[in-house]
Design a protein around this motif. Structure first.
Motif, PDB file in Angstrom:
ATOM      1  N   CYS A  50      81.025  12.172 -34.344  1.00 20.95           N
ATOM      2  CA  CYS A  50      80.989  10.813 -34.896  1.00 20.95           C
ATOM      3  C   CYS A  50      81.950  10.659 -36.066  1.00 20.95           C
ATOM      4  O   CYS A  50      82.700   9.671 -36.139  1.00 20.95           O
ATOM      5  CB  CYS A  50      79.564  10.471 -35.330  1.00 20.95           C
ATOM      6  SG  CYS A  50      78.413  10.348 -33.974  1.00 20.95           S
ATOM      7  N   VAL A  51      81.961  11.615 -36.970  1.00 18.30           N
ATOM      8  CA  VAL A  51      82.847  11.539 -38.135  1.00 18.30           C
ATOM      9  C   VAL A  51      84.304  11.651 -37.707  1.00 18.30           C
ATOM     10  O   VAL A  51      85.161  10.901 -38.188  1.00 18.30           O
ATOM     11  CB  VAL A  51      82.472  12.638 -39.163  1.00 18.30           C
ATOM     12  CG1 VAL A  51      83.490  12.732 -40.272  1.00 18.30           C
ATOM     13  CG2 VAL A  51      81.092  12.369 -39.735  1.00 18.30           C
ATOM     14  N   SER A  52      84.596  12.557 -36.790  1.00 19.05           N
ATOM     15  CA  SER A  52      85.972  12.724 -36.318  1.00 19.05           C
ATOM     16  C   SER A  52      86.469  11.479 -35.601  1.00 19.05           C
ATOM     17  O   SER A  52      87.623  11.083 -35.760  1.00 19.05           O
ATOM     18  CB  SER A  52      86.073  13.917 -35.374  1.00 19.05           C
ATOM     19  OG  SER A  52      85.734  15.088 -36.046  1.00 19.05           O
ATOM     20  N   THR A  53      85.607  10.875 -34.802  1.00 19.00           N
ATOM     21  CA  THR A  53      85.998   9.653 -34.101  1.00 19.00           C
ATOM     22  C   THR A  53      86.326   8.550 -35.088  1.00 19.00           C
ATOM     23  O   THR A  53      87.295   7.804 -34.906  1.00 19.00           O
ATOM     24  CB  THR A  53      84.879   9.213 -33.143  1.00 19.00           C
ATOM     25  OG1 THR A  53      84.621  10.266 -32.224  1.00 19.00           O
ATOM     26  CG2 THR A  53      85.250   7.962 -32.385  1.00 19.00           C
ATOM     27  N   TYR A  54      85.559   8.438 -36.148  1.00 12.39           N
ATOM     28  CA  TYR A  54      85.828   7.434 -37.172  1.00 12.39           C
ATOM     29  C   TYR A  54      87.206   7.659 -37.800  1.00 12.39           C
ATOM     30  O   TYR A  54      88.006   6.724 -37.927  1.00 12.39           O
ATOM     31  CB  TYR A  54      84.738   7.465 -38.248  1.00 12.39           C
ATOM     32  CG  TYR A  54      85.064   6.593 -39.430  1.00 12.39           C
ATOM     33  CD1 TYR A  54      84.915   5.211 -39.353  1.00 12.39           C
ATOM     34  CD2 TYR A  54      85.521   7.138 -40.616  1.00 12.39           C
ATOM     35  CE1 TYR A  54      85.235   4.401 -40.435  1.00 12.39           C
ATOM     36  CE2 TYR A  54      85.839   6.342 -41.697  1.00 12.39           C
ATOM     37  CZ  TYR A  54      85.687   4.971 -41.598  1.00 12.39           C
ATOM     38  OH  TYR A  54      86.007   4.182 -42.668  1.00 12.39           O
ATOM     39  N   PHE A  55      87.487   8.906 -38.199  1.00 13.22           N
ATOM     40  CA  PHE A  55      88.762   9.178 -38.846  1.00 13.22           C
ATOM     41  C   PHE A  55      89.939   9.078 -37.879  1.00 13.22           C
ATOM     42  O   PHE A  55      91.036   8.660 -38.266  1.00 13.22           O
ATOM     43  CB  PHE A  55      88.744  10.539 -39.540  1.00 13.22           C
ATOM     44  CG  PHE A  55      87.979  10.522 -40.824  1.00 13.22           C
ATOM     45  CD1 PHE A  55      88.375   9.732 -41.883  1.00 13.22           C
ATOM     46  CD2 PHE A  55      86.837  11.286 -40.972  1.00 13.22           C
ATOM     47  CE1 PHE A  55      87.665   9.700 -43.068  1.00 13.22           C
ATOM     48  CE2 PHE A  55      86.123  11.265 -42.143  1.00 13.22           C
ATOM     49  CZ  PHE A  55      86.527  10.472 -43.198  1.00 13.22           C
ATOM     50  N   TYR A  95      86.755  19.072 -30.659  1.00 17.65           N
ATOM     51  CA  TYR A  95      86.387  17.671 -30.461  1.00 17.65           C
ATOM     52  C   TYR A  95      85.830  17.458 -29.053  1.00 17.65           C
ATOM     53  O   TYR A  95      84.856  16.737 -28.863  1.00 17.65           O
ATOM     54  CB  TYR A  95      87.612  16.786 -30.708  1.00 17.65           C
ATOM     55  CG  TYR A  95      87.330  15.312 -30.687  1.00 17.65           C
ATOM     56  CD1 TYR A  95      86.662  14.702 -31.732  1.00 17.65           C
ATOM     57  CD2 TYR A  95      87.750  14.525 -29.621  1.00 17.65           C
ATOM     58  CE1 TYR A  95      86.415  13.346 -31.728  1.00 17.65           C
ATOM     59  CE2 TYR A  95      87.506  13.164 -29.596  1.00 17.65           C
ATOM     60  CZ  TYR A  95      86.838  12.586 -30.654  1.00 17.65           C
ATOM     61  OH  TYR A  95      86.582  11.237 -30.644  1.00 17.65           O
ATOM     62  N   LYS A 104      90.058   6.968 -35.414  1.00 18.71           N
ATOM     63  CA  LYS A 104      90.252   5.530 -35.258  1.00 18.71           C
ATOM     64  C   LYS A 104      91.016   4.960 -36.454  1.00 18.71           C
ATOM     65  O   LYS A 104      91.925   4.150 -36.282  1.00 18.71           O
ATOM     66  CB  LYS A 104      88.901   4.834 -35.110  1.00 18.71           C
ATOM     67  CG  LYS A 104      89.001   3.340 -34.957  1.00 18.71           C
ATOM     68  CD  LYS A 104      87.646   2.706 -34.851  1.00 18.71           C
ATOM     69  CE  LYS A 104      87.731   1.206 -34.845  1.00 18.71           C
ATOM     70  NZ  LYS A 104      86.423   0.567 -34.892  1.00 18.71           N
ATOM     71  N   GLN A 105      90.648   5.390 -37.659  1.00 15.57           N
ATOM     72  CA  GLN A 105      91.349   4.920 -38.859  1.00 15.57           C
ATOM     73  C   GLN A 105      92.812   5.334 -38.832  1.00 15.57           C
ATOM     74  O   GLN A 105      93.695   4.547 -39.172  1.00 15.57           O
ATOM     75  CB  GLN A 105      90.668   5.463 -40.120  1.00 15.57           C
ATOM     76  CG  GLN A 105      89.285   4.932 -40.351  1.00 15.57           C
ATOM     77  CD  GLN A 105      89.266   3.418 -40.512  1.00 15.57           C
ATOM     78  OE1 GLN A 105      90.142   2.828 -41.123  1.00 15.57           O
ATOM     79  NE2 GLN A 105      88.262   2.795 -39.934  1.00 15.57           N
ATOM     80  N   ASP A 106      93.077   6.569 -38.423  1.00 16.09           N
ATOM     81  CA  ASP A 106      94.451   7.053 -38.347  1.00 16.09           C
ATOM     82  C   ASP A 106      95.239   6.283 -37.296  1.00 16.09           C
ATOM     83  O   ASP A 106      96.399   5.910 -37.517  1.00 16.09           O
ATOM     84  CB  ASP A 106      94.451   8.548 -38.018  1.00 16.09           C
ATOM     85  CG  ASP A 106      95.838   9.132 -38.045  1.00 16.09           C
ATOM     86  OD1 ASP A 106      96.568   8.884 -39.037  1.00 16.09           O
ATOM     87  OD2 ASP A 106      96.205   9.839 -37.083  1.00 16.09           O
TER      88      ASP A 106
END
Length: 106
Positions: free
Chosen positions: A85-90, A14, A92-94
């Motif tokens: 970008c995808v990892s940051t989204y997930f 990351y 944030k959701q977590d």
């Protein structure tokens, strides 16, 4: 122990992907500010974004085979920023889910 090792590996990947994401953003900004005004508008920006694939020598990567250097340029320029970008989204959701659940526990 296994979960901690997975978190450490994810954190390292990351971190690297964040660095390459910043490089991707710098390429876009550089294209818009410098080359868009002195050349043929938005086509210059597309050439800058495609330059790692069309000219992988900008990375100064000297791999024995041109195919491997092209593959490495694609990973560094496109896949790692997309992973960021995808990892940051997930993440944030977590984070939101964890803190929403802890709010109801008190």
């Amino acid at each position: 122990m296994k979960k901690q090792v997975e978190k450490i590996i994810f954190g390292i990947i990351y971190g690297f992907s964040a660095i390459f994401f910043l490089g991707f953003i710098v390429n876009i900004v550089h294209g818009f500010i410098i080359h868009m005004h002195e050349t043929d508008s938005w086509r210059a920006v597309l050439r800058i974004l495609a330059s790692p694939v069309t000219d992988p020598a900008i990375f100064q990567v000297h791999v024995g085979n041109n195919i491997w250097s092209m593959f490495l340029a694609i990973i560094i320029s496109y896949l790692l920023p997309a992973f960021f970008c995808v990892s940051t989204y997930f993440l944030k959701q977590d984070y939101l889910e964890t803190h929403e659940n802890s709010r109801f526990l008190h």
